[in-house]
Motif scaffolding. Structure first.
Motif, PDB file in Angstrom:
ATOM      1  N   PRO B  44     -49.607 -55.998  -4.788  1.00  5.39           N
ATOM      2  CA  PRO B  44     -50.762 -55.100  -4.867  1.00  5.39           C
ATOM      3  C   PRO B  44     -50.380 -53.717  -4.372  1.00  5.39           C
ATOM      4  O   PRO B  44     -49.528 -53.586  -3.487  1.00  5.39           O
ATOM      5  N   PRO B  45     -50.992 -52.669  -4.921  1.00  4.67           N
ATOM      6  CA  PRO B  45     -50.669 -51.311  -4.460  1.00  4.67           C
ATOM      7  C   PRO B  45     -51.093 -51.140  -3.005  1.00  4.67           C
ATOM      8  O   PRO B  45     -52.074 -51.748  -2.571  1.00  4.67           O
ATOM      9  N   PRO B  46     -50.372 -50.302  -2.256  1.00  2.37           N
ATOM     10  CA  PRO B  46     -50.659 -50.153  -0.824  1.00  2.37           C
ATOM     11  C   PRO B  46     -52.073 -49.673  -0.553  1.00  2.37           C
ATOM     12  O   PRO B  46     -52.666 -50.036   0.446  1.00  2.37           O
ATOM     13  N   GLU B  47     -52.616 -48.867  -1.465  1.00  2.22           N
ATOM     14  CA  GLU B  47     -53.933 -48.284  -1.186  1.00  2.22           C
ATOM     15  C   GLU B  47     -55.061 -49.247  -1.507  1.00  2.22           C
ATOM     16  O   GLU B  47     -56.211 -48.968  -1.247  1.00  2.22           O
ATOM     17  N   GLU B  48     -54.719 -50.396  -2.124  1.00  2.00           N
ATOM     18  CA  GLU B  48     -55.770 -51.341  -2.493  1.00  2.00           C
ATOM     19  C   GLU B  48     -56.445 -51.904  -1.248  1.00  2.00           C
ATOM     20  O   GLU B  48     -55.798 -52.232  -0.261  1.00  2.00           O
TER      21      GLU B  48
END
Lengths: 408, 52
Positions: B44-48
């Motif tokens: 998952p993207p870090p900002e999720e």
């Protein structure tokens, strides 16, 4: 027949190595698939789990026995013959004590914590010296003290010297008794490598303490959940794992080639030990790095799965030291009785079965424990794929473990 | 290769090692590689957000 590459290697396994390796890896993988299908919510209860049992705990007797055993050991190590053929002290230390800690802790829980003579002596000395607060050092003193022992055993080149063993145990005892007297009994939880090792193994025991202090019979995986990941705990487990890898490595022709080129000095052994531990730790760190994006933000990534390494550590230990314990443990009395060590007690097939079984069972327990933790700590929707890095690590550890015990 | 070292007992030196031993590790290596590649691709993207 003389095998030019690997004396007694593959023939130690009752099945071909490729089959053992792939079956071991498949066992880990199939366990994971079964868990993801059938174990869909966290089930382990940790310190809340277990059914109370009433068992007498002979605390005083254990303390007395512990001190008497240490006194007897030191008397024989210092006062007995100086050659290992006639003095059982090294066998007592390396086999009866170090290897023996594993079955004792697995069966009876953290009894060494009660019997530890250093803890008892420190409690007595502590009444005479001023106390200091224990610094926030986590388990790092235990890492250092266990590394000292492992270096002596595996890398020093004089591990079988009776007097060196006597010096090591004396210095170790004095250092920890003084530290325990100054910093209090909490020192032994953090600083005594042998006690921490026994406590970690005891976490897999069906006997343990619940959060309310009750003695309980419990699922060993619940015991694993009770381990507190203080600073240094993960490196401690990785140190034990890596040292066992090095021990296996030294039985391979590869190590013989290294020694032919660089010599058999303690420096070469030390480098080998450090490299094996570093490789084991780097593999773990790599798996954690890949797992980190999947973890909830509140979870401390590096220590999140430290407890899941413990069954792997125990599995490796059983695999590597089972035959060593049965055969070399006899020297604990044959040095006095004059009898010969009986090498017919175990068949090669039984040894191989215990070796492969110990490694695979340890990893299956690790996968199960990691799966339950993942259901709590991984981001919703990523519970399955988020476990892949740790699963890859465990498949790798399994393959390396089986290859090492096979002697390839 | 057969070498008569003892005079009356033939000693056979056998070579172990090479591609056959590397192939032994192929299964576990493939499993590890597959798991790592999938984990990297689906991270998952870090900002999720956690979605809690």
């Amino acid at each position: 027949m003389i095998l030019a590459h690997g004396l007694g290697g593959r023939s130690d396994l009752p099945v071909p190595l490729w089959l053992a390796l792939n079956a071991g890896a498949a066992a880990v993988l199939v366990s994971f698939l079964a868990l993801t299908a059938l174990w869909t919510r966290p089930r382990l209860r940790g310190a809340e789990g277990g059914r109370p049992v009433r068992l007498p705990v002979p605390r005083v007797a254990l303390k007395v026995v512990g001190v008497l055993l240490l006194a007897g050991f030191l008397a024989v190590a210092w006062g007995g013959p100086s050659d290992v053929e006639h003095n059982p002290a090294p066998a007592w230390f390396y086999v009866w004590f170090w290897v023996g800690l594993v079955p004792v802790s697995l069966l009876f829980g953290p009894v060494w914590r009660l019997a530890n003579p250093l803890r008892t002596l420190a409690a007595g000395l502590g009444r005479l010296v001023p106390h200091r607060e224990l610094p926030a050092v986590g388990h790092w003193p235990a890492v250092v003290s266990l590394f000292a022992f492992l270096w002596l055993e595996l890398a020093s080149g004089f591990s079988d010297s009776v007097r060196v063993v006597a010096v090591f145990v004396t210095v170790y005892a004095v250092a920890h008794v003084v530290a325990g007297a100054v910093f209090g009994p909490g020192w032994f939880d953090r600083g005594d490598g042998f006690e921490l090792y026994s406590v970690l193994v005891a976490a897999l025991s069906p006997l343990g303490r619940r959060a309310d202090g009750a003695l309980v019979l419990r699922n060993p995986l619940d015991g694993l959940m009770t381990l507190q990941a203080r600073s240094g705990l993960t490196p401690f487990v990785l140190l034990v794992l890596g040292s066992t890898v090095f021990d296996g490595l030294t039985r391979l022709p590869l190590w013989t080639s290294v020694q032919e080129r660089f010599g058999t000095s303690a420096a070469v052994g030390t480098v080998g030990l450090v490299v094996a531990v570093a490789a084991t730790a780097l593999a773990y760190a790599g798996a954690i790095r890949l797992t980190r994006p999947y973890l909830r933000r509140s979870v401390a990534a590096y220590d999140a799965f430290a407890h899941t390494l413990v069954p792997i550590m125990v599995g490796y230990t059983v695999a590597h030291y089972f035959s060593f314990a049965v055969f070399e443990g006899q020297r604990g009395w044959t040095t006095w009785s004059g009898a010969a060590v009986d090498y017919t007690l175990l068949s090669a097939g039984l040894i191989a079965a215990v070796q492969v079984g110990g490694i695979v069972l340890g990893h299956v327990l690790a996968v199960t424990s990691a799966h339950d933790r993942s259901l709590r700590d991984l981001r919703p929707g990523y519970e399955r794929v988020g476990q892949y890095p740790m699963l890859a690590l465990m498949v790798g550890y399994t393959a390396v473990g089986i290859a090492l015990v096979s002697g390839v | 290769m057969s070498v008569d070292l003892a005079g009356d007992l033939p000693v056979i030196l056998m070579h172990q090692g090479g591609w056959d031993e590397i192939a032994v590790f192929l299964g576990p290596v493939l499993i590890i590689a597959l798991l790592v590649v999938v984990a990297r691709r689906q991270a998952p993207p870090p900002e999720e957000e956690d979605g809690e």
